[in-house]
Write a protein that holds these residues in place. Sequence first.
Motif, PDB file in Angstrom:
ATOM      1  N   TYR A  30       1.162  -1.093  -0.157  1.00 15.44           N
ATOM      2  CA  TYR A  30       0.163  -0.264  -0.234  1.00 15.44           C
ATOM      3  C   TYR A  30       1.140   1.413  -0.133  1.00 15.44           C
ATOM      4  O   TYR A  30       1.763   1.148   0.828  1.00 15.44           O
ATOM      5  CB  TYR A  30      -0.995  -0.421   1.298  1.00 15.44           C
ATOM      6  CG  TYR A  30      -1.869  -1.067   1.300  1.00 15.44           C
ATOM      7  CD1 TYR A  30      -2.824  -1.166   1.016  1.00 15.44           C
ATOM      8  CD2 TYR A  30      -1.480  -1.878   2.700  1.00 15.44           C
ATOM      9  CE1 TYR A  30      -3.927  -3.005   0.816  1.00 15.44           C
ATOM     10  CE2 TYR A  30      -2.671  -3.484   2.442  1.00 15.44           C
ATOM     11  CZ  TYR A  30      -3.231  -4.007   1.450  1.00 15.44           C
ATOM     12  OH  TYR A  30      -3.614  -4.407   1.730  1.00 15.44           O
ATOM     13  N   SER A  31       0.590   2.690  -0.566  1.00 19.26           N
ATOM     14  CA  SER A  31       1.386   3.945  -0.492  1.00 19.26           C
ATOM     15  C   SER A  31       0.504   4.699   0.307  1.00 19.26           C
ATOM     16  O   SER A  31       1.066   5.695   0.696  1.00 19.26           O
ATOM     17  CB  SER A  31       0.843   3.998  -2.220  1.00 19.26           C
ATOM     18  OG  SER A  31      -0.004   4.490  -2.103  1.00 19.26           O
ATOM     19  N   GLU A  32      -0.077   3.929   1.242  1.00 21.33           N
ATOM     20  CA  GLU A  32      -0.254   5.013   3.029  1.00 21.33           C
ATOM     21  C   GLU A  32       0.672   4.602   3.368  1.00 21.33           C
ATOM     22  O   GLU A  32       1.512   3.831   3.743  1.00 21.33           O
ATOM     23  CB  GLU A  32      -1.565   4.622   3.049  1.00 21.33           C
ATOM     24  CG  GLU A  32      -2.601   4.172   2.282  1.00 21.33           C
ATOM     25  CD  GLU A  32      -3.437   6.005   2.000  1.00 21.33           C
ATOM     26  OE1 GLU A  32      -3.156   6.212   2.963  1.00 21.33           O
ATOM     27  OE2 GLU A  32      -3.873   5.776   0.662  1.00 21.33           O
ATOM     28  N   PRO A  33       0.358   6.325   4.560  1.00 22.52           N
ATOM     29  CA  PRO A  33       2.403   6.016   5.247  1.00 22.52           C
ATOM     30  C   PRO A  33       1.253   4.913   6.543  1.00 22.52           C
ATOM     31  O   PRO A  33       0.162   5.004   6.864  1.00 22.52           O
ATOM     32  CB  PRO A  33       1.801   7.145   6.012  1.00 22.52           C
ATOM     33  CG  PRO A  33       0.465   7.801   5.970  1.00 22.52           C
ATOM     34  CD  PRO A  33       0.642   7.030   4.501  1.00 22.52           C
ATOM     35  N   CYS A  34       2.517   4.494   7.330  1.00 20.19           N
ATOM     36  CA  CYS A  34       1.534   3.570   8.767  1.00 20.19           C
ATOM     37  C   CYS A  34       1.523   4.201   9.974  1.00 20.19           C
ATOM     38  O   CYS A  34       1.606   5.630   9.850  1.00 20.19           O
ATOM     39  CB  CYS A  34       3.294   3.113   9.013  1.00 20.19           C
ATOM     40  SG  CYS A  34       3.437   2.100  10.497  1.00 20.19           S
ATOM     41  N   ALA A  35       0.715   3.538  10.480  1.00 17.44           N
ATOM     42  CA  ALA A  35       0.101   4.457  11.735  1.00 17.44           C
ATOM     43  C   ALA A  35       0.739   4.558  12.804  1.00 17.44           C
ATOM     44  O   ALA A  35       0.392   5.741  13.743  1.00 17.44           O
ATOM     45  CB  ALA A  35      -1.471   3.238  12.071  1.00 17.44           C
ATOM     46  N   LEU A  36       1.696   3.895  13.338  1.00 21.14           N
ATOM     47  CA  LEU A  36       2.380   4.247  13.583  1.00 21.14           C
ATOM     48  C   LEU A  36       3.416   4.945  14.156  1.00 21.14           C
ATOM     49  O   LEU A  36       3.858   5.833  14.463  1.00 21.14           O
ATOM     50  CB  LEU A  36       3.154   2.054  14.635  1.00 21.14           C
ATOM     51  CG  LEU A  36       3.496   2.435  15.915  1.00 21.14           C
ATOM     52  CD1 LEU A  36       3.123   2.522  16.960  1.00 21.14           C
ATOM     53  CD2 LEU A  36       4.148   0.943  16.224  1.00 21.14           C
ATOM     54  N   CYS A  37       4.494   4.574  12.760  1.00 18.92           N
ATOM     55  CA  CYS A  37       5.790   5.592  12.467  1.00 18.92           C
ATOM     56  C   CYS A  37       4.944   6.725  11.836  1.00 18.92           C
ATOM     57  O   CYS A  37       6.194   7.753  11.773  1.00 18.92           O
ATOM     58  CB  CYS A  37       6.999   4.308  12.292  1.00 18.92           C
ATOM     59  SG  CYS A  37       6.449   3.236  10.346  1.00 18.92           S
ATOM     60  N   GLY A  38       4.392   6.529  10.376  1.00 16.86           N
ATOM     61  CA  GLY A  38       4.073   7.112   9.468  1.00 16.86           C
ATOM     62  C   GLY A  38       5.380   6.889   8.381  1.00 16.86           C
ATOM     63  O   GLY A  38       5.096   8.913   7.262  1.00 16.86           O
ATOM     64  N   ARG A  58       4.880  -4.649  16.857  1.00 16.04           N
ATOM     65  CA  ARG A  58       5.191  -4.209  18.543  1.00 16.04           C
ATOM     66  C   ARG A  58       3.592  -3.420  18.759  1.00 16.04           C
ATOM     67  O   ARG A  58       3.747  -3.280  20.162  1.00 16.04           O
ATOM     68  CB  ARG A  58       5.984  -2.489  17.596  1.00 16.04           C
ATOM     69  CG  ARG A  58       6.360  -1.938  19.435  1.00 16.04           C
ATOM     70  CD  ARG A  58       7.227  -0.512  18.711  1.00 16.04           C
ATOM     71  NE  ARG A  58       8.484  -1.021  18.150  1.00 16.04           N
ATOM     72  CZ  ARG A  58       9.553  -0.932  17.193  1.00 16.04           C
ATOM     73  NH1 ARG A  58       9.388   0.196  16.781  1.00 16.04           N
ATOM     74  NH2 ARG A  58      10.678  -1.538  16.620  1.00 16.04           N
ATOM     75  N   ALA A  59       2.641  -2.931  18.234  1.00 18.42           N
ATOM     76  CA  ALA A  59       1.722  -2.146  18.565  1.00 18.42           C
ATOM     77  C   ALA A  59       0.687  -3.596  18.674  1.00 18.42           C
ATOM     78  O   ALA A  59      -0.104  -3.159  20.471  1.00 18.42           O
ATOM     79  CB  ALA A  59       0.621  -1.662  17.661  1.00 18.42           C
ATOM     80  N   LYS A  60       0.690  -4.419  18.641  1.00 23.61           N
ATOM     81  CA  LYS A  60      -0.346  -5.396  18.972  1.00 23.61           C
ATOM     82  C   LYS A  60       0.868  -6.121  20.631  1.00 23.61           C
ATOM     83  O   LYS A  60      -0.073  -6.278  21.418  1.00 23.61           O
ATOM     84  CB  LYS A  60       0.050  -7.216  18.027  1.00 23.61           C
ATOM     85  CG  LYS A  60      -1.195  -6.784  17.348  1.00 23.61           C
ATOM     86  CD  LYS A  60      -1.052  -7.638  16.435  1.00 23.61           C
ATOM     87  CE  LYS A  60      -2.215  -8.165  15.281  1.00 23.61           C
ATOM     88  NZ  LYS A  60      -2.515  -8.867  14.638  1.00 23.61           N
ATOM     89  N   LYS A  61       1.828  -6.399  20.686  1.00 25.76           N
ATOM     90  CA  LYS A  61       2.566  -6.555  22.279  1.00 25.76           C
ATOM     91  C   LYS A  61       2.495  -5.725  23.482  1.00 25.76           C
ATOM     92  O   LYS A  61       1.325  -6.454  24.001  1.00 25.76           O
ATOM     93  CB  LYS A  61       3.830  -6.818  21.364  1.00 25.76           C
ATOM     94  CG  LYS A  61       4.349  -8.303  20.859  1.00 25.76           C
ATOM     95  CD  LYS A  61       5.858  -8.431  21.515  1.00 25.76           C
ATOM     96  CE  LYS A  61       5.616  -9.002  19.998  1.00 25.76           C
ATOM     97  NZ  LYS A  61       7.564  -9.968  20.212  1.00 25.76           N
ATOM     98  N   GLY A  62       2.588  -3.733  22.524  1.00 27.89           N
ATOM     99  CA  GLY A  62       1.729  -2.857  23.851  1.00 27.89           C
ATOM    100  C   GLY A  62       0.637  -3.169  23.424  1.00 27.89           C
ATOM    101  O   GLY A  62      -0.033  -2.959  24.871  1.00 27.89           O
ATOM    102  N   ALA A  63      -0.377  -3.343  23.444  1.00 32.93           N
ATOM    103  CA  ALA A  63      -1.880  -3.366  23.717  1.00 32.93           C
ATOM    104  C   ALA A  63      -1.676  -4.708  24.442  1.00 32.93           C
ATOM    105  O   ALA A  63      -2.943  -4.017  25.488  1.00 32.93           O
ATOM    106  CB  ALA A  63      -2.483  -3.499  22.229  1.00 32.93           C
TER     107      ALA A  63
END
Length: 67
Positions: A30-38, A58-63
């Motif tokens: 996908y050409s979209e930016p990442c939700a975490l790092c952008g 990383r986000a799943k482990k944090g959650a």
Amino acid sequence: MSFDMFGKKEEIKENISEEKNEASVPQGKYSEPCALCGKGPSDKKWAGNYWHKKCLRRAKKGAMKMV
């Protein structure tokens, strides 16, 4: 003879550095930016957002730690 050996090593080092530069450019679906790092293109879509594989883990482990 030693001069030829050093010349060959420098050429090899240049080739390796060029390969690293090509590998460091992220390749994503996908050409979209990442939700975490952008940054750059993302690899996965999850929870309505686009993520890199590393950022998603990383986000799943944090959650999981919040529960």
